[in-house]
Design a protein around this motif. Structure first.
Motif: not given
Length: 131
Positions: A109-131
């Motif tokens: 499949x596409x991507x690195x074998x650890x892609x799912x773990x990286x995606x899960x770690x990044x998804x934990x943080x919320x991105x605030x929109x500039x106000x």
């Protein structure tokens, strides 16, 4: 009976209709007997690669690719066949070789074998929109 093949190619079953495949139609690389070189050409064109592009990725010339596709060169050594399969992103080696007796999964499949773990770690943080 019509069968849908990957990348929107469709073929009418010739056995069912009792007719020969027209010369200009694209053969199914998963049906026998299709020569190794024909399989390479079909899979290469389905990936949208020119002979120059495929040859460059393989460290070979476009004329080498053409000679393989036309059957003027023998099937390469296993290491070269594996590199071809990797370059063409073939999931099962039998799709390239035509040997259905041994199935060897290659592309997972596409991507690195650890892609799912990286995606899960990044998804934990919320991105605030500039106000």
């Amino acid at each position: 009976m019509r069968m849908a093949l990957p990348h929107t190619l469709s073929v009418t079953s010739c056995k069912e209709r009792g007719k020969a495949v027209p010369a200009k139609s694209t053969p199914d690389p998963y049906a026998d007997p299709v020569a190794f070189g024909q399989r390479v050409k079909i899979l290469r064109t389905r990936r949208g690669m020119t002979r120059d592009q495929f040859g460059g990725l393989m460290g070979k010339s476009a004329s080498w690719v053409r000679a393989i596709e036309e059957g003027r060169l023998k099937v390469p050594r296993l290491e070269v066949v594996l590199r071809m399969a990797e370059t063409l992103r073939v999931r099962d080696l039998s799709d390239l070789t035509g040997d259905q007796s041994v199935h060897i999964d290659l592309f997972t499949g596409p991507g690195h074998p650890r892609l799912a773990a990286v995606e899960a770690a990044v998804s934990v943080f919320s991105v605030a929109s500039p106000g």
